[in-house]
Design a protein around this motif. Structure first.
Motif, short mmCIF file in Angstrom:
data_model
loop_
_atom_site.label_atom_id
_atom_site.label_comp_id
_atom_site.label_asym_id
_atom_site.label_seq_id
_atom_site.Cartn_x
_atom_site.Cartn_y
_atom_site.Cartn_z
N SER A 21 2.74 2.29 -89.77
CA SER A 21 3.85 1.52 -90.32
C SER A 21 5.02 2.43 -90.68
CB SER A 21 3.43 0.75 -91.58
OG SER A 21 2.45 -0.22 -91.29
N LEU A 22 6.21 1.95 -90.39
CA LEU A 22 7.45 2.56 -90.87
C LEU A 22 8.05 1.58 -91.86
CD1 LEU A 22 9.72 4.74 -90.63
CD2 LEU A 22 10.69 3.34 -88.78
N ILE A 23 8.21 2.01 -93.12
CA ILE A 23 8.60 1.10 -94.19
C ILE A 23 9.91 1.55 -94.80
CG2 ILE A 23 7.95 0.07 -96.39
CD1 ILE A 23 5.02 0.63 -95.66
N PHE A 24 10.91 0.66 -94.77
CA PHE A 24 12.19 0.92 -95.41
C PHE A 24 12.12 0.35 -96.83
CE2 PHE A 24 13.12 1.40 -90.98
CZ PHE A 24 14.09 2.40 -90.94
N LYS A 25 12.18 1.23 -97.83
CA LYS A 25 11.96 0.86 -99.22
C LYS A 25 13.24 0.33 -99.86
CE LYS A 25 8.44 1.73 -100.85
NZ LYS A 25 7.14 0.96 -100.84
N PRO A 26 13.12 -0.45 -100.93
CA PRO A 26 14.31 -0.94 -101.62
C PRO A 26 15.14 0.22 -102.20
CG PRO A 26 12.34 -2.09 -102.35
CD PRO A 26 11.87 -0.94 -101.54
N VAL A 69 15.96 1.34 -79.94
CA VAL A 69 14.60 1.05 -80.39
C VAL A 69 13.82 0.53 -79.18
CG1 VAL A 69 13.15 -0.34 -81.92
CG2 VAL A 69 15.40 0.46 -82.70
N GLN A 70 12.66 1.15 -78.90
CA GLN A 70 11.82 0.67 -77.81
C GLN A 70 10.43 0.38 -78.38
OE1 GLN A 70 11.89 2.77 -74.11
NE2 GLN A 70 10.79 1.11 -73.11
N ALA A 71 9.92 -0.83 -78.09
CA ALA A 71 8.68 -1.25 -78.73
C ALA A 71 7.70 -1.84 -77.72
CB ALA A 71 8.97 -2.29 -79.81
N GLY A 72 6.41 -1.49 -77.92
CA GLY A 72 5.31 -2.20 -77.28
C GLY A 72 4.86 -3.30 -78.22
N SER A 73 3.56 -3.48 -78.41
CA SER A 73 3.07 -4.50 -79.35
C SER A 73 3.47 -4.10 -80.77
CB SER A 73 1.54 -4.60 -79.27
OG SER A 73 1.14 -5.03 -77.98
N ALA A 74 4.37 -4.89 -81.38
CA ALA A 74 4.92 -4.48 -82.67
C ALA A 74 5.46 -5.67 -83.43
CB ALA A 74 6.02 -3.43 -82.49
N SER A 75 5.47 -5.54 -84.76
CA SER A 75 6.07 -6.54 -85.63
C SER A 75 7.13 -5.88 -86.50
CB SER A 75 5.01 -7.20 -86.53
OG SER A 75 4.07 -7.92 -85.76
N PHE A 76 8.32 -6.45 -86.51
CA PHE A 76 9.42 -6.04 -87.38
C PHE A 76 9.62 -7.18 -88.37
CE2 PHE A 76 9.82 -3.87 -83.41
CZ PHE A 76 10.50 -2.68 -83.63
N PHE A 77 9.46 -6.92 -89.67
CA PHE A 77 9.45 -8.03 -90.61
C PHE A 77 9.81 -7.55 -92.00
CE2 PHE A 77 5.37 -6.04 -90.80
CZ PHE A 77 4.87 -6.24 -92.07
N GLY A 78 10.00 -8.51 -92.91
CA GLY A 78 10.31 -8.19 -94.29
C GLY A 78 9.24 -8.70 -95.22
N SER A 79 9.23 -8.15 -96.45
CA SER A 79 8.28 -8.60 -97.45
C SER A 79 8.87 -8.40 -98.84
CB SER A 79 6.95 -7.84 -97.34
OG SER A 79 7.13 -6.47 -97.61
N SER A 80 8.46 -9.27 -99.78
CA SER A 80 8.77 -9.12 -101.20
C SER A 80 10.26 -9.16 -101.50
CB SER A 80 8.17 -7.82 -101.75
OG SER A 80 6.80 -7.75 -101.49
N GLY A 81 10.93 -10.21 -101.07
CA GLY A 81 12.35 -10.34 -101.36
C GLY A 81 13.06 -11.01 -100.20
#
Length: 244
Positions: A21-26, A69-81
């Motif tokens: 996972s690559l996570i962009f923090k608040p 950005v190049q992606a195979g099986s992947a999910s780009f999504f948000g959480s908690s806000g």
């Protein structure tokens, strides 16, 4: 897991593989950016394992114009806000060395804008799927692979399509009340599938473009041009036919 605080600048390639996972923090400003002239590769191995790019908190992530950005099986999504993704770069959903339409690349944000400079491309193995709230102000290209229009959207939100032999599917809810789903040479043909729904308004086709229903619902729709059903069409709140 790689956590990102206060922007990420790429001048080379960053690869996120497997179930990573690559996570962009608040941040205090509520803004994050993916900038530079590099490439973010998400799951170059593809297959049954998914990789994840997540935006946390009430955060706007902007992918700047020189980024790819190049992606195979992947999910780009948000959480908690409330998460917003703004794409000004180039996103390639799919890999060239895998079977066409075999890997889902999912975007699921409260708000996702493919901005004027942005390009979304379904290519190779990819199935590009947009969910939740989204709007296309740039270009969506089906480079021989499927594009799934999910979430809730209007025909105006679809914007410019560059049809290159792929498939465009309505899999979410098209809010069409008091307007027209007008398929033409510019838009190409559409399918309604995966339980997609058209609410209200009119459907017209011209210039050889067609609408095929595989699995979906018409809710208070007026059909003014030929539509074909090859599967299941559910009808709610009347169906008006002025064509075949």
């Amino acid at each position: 897991v790689l956590n990102v605080e206060n922007d990420l600048t790429l001048s080379s390639t960053l690869t996120v593989n497997g179930s990573s996972s690559l996570i962009f923090k608040p941040t205090a400003s509520g803004q994050q950016a993916l900038r530079g002239s590099g490439t973010l590769v998400v799951n170059e191995q593809g297959g049954g394992t998914r990789s994840f790019v997540r935006v946390e908190g009430t955060t706007t992530l902007t992918i700047e114009p020189e980024i790819t950005v190049q992606a195979g099986s992947a999910s780009f999504f948000g959480s908690s806000g409330v998460q917003t993704l703004i794409n000004q770069g180039t996103i390639l959903a799919g890999r060239s060395n895998a079977a066409a339409g075999s890997e889902l690349v999912l975007f699921d944000f409260e708000q996702f804008t493919n901005a004027t400079a942005g390009t979304l491309i379904a290519t190779g193995s990819g199935i590009l799927e947009l969910r939740s709230g989204w709007r296309n102000e740039g270009v969506i290209r089906d480079d021989g692979s499927p594009v799934r229009l999910g979430g809730t959207f209007s025909f105006a939100d679809v914007g410019t399509l560059d049809r290159q032999g792929g498939l465009v599917e309505i899999t979410g809810t098209l809010q069409n009340t008091d307007t027209t789903l007008a398929l033409s040479a510019a838009t190409g043909s559409f399918e309604v599938s995966q339980g997609g729904k058209v609410v209200g308004g009119r459907i017209t086709t011209s210039d050889g473009a067609t609408l095929l229903v595989r699995s979906g619902t018409f809710d208070g729709v007026t059909v003014q041009s030929p539509v074909s059903v090859s599967g299941v069409l559910n009808v709610e709140n009347d169906l008006t036919l002025s064509s075949t």
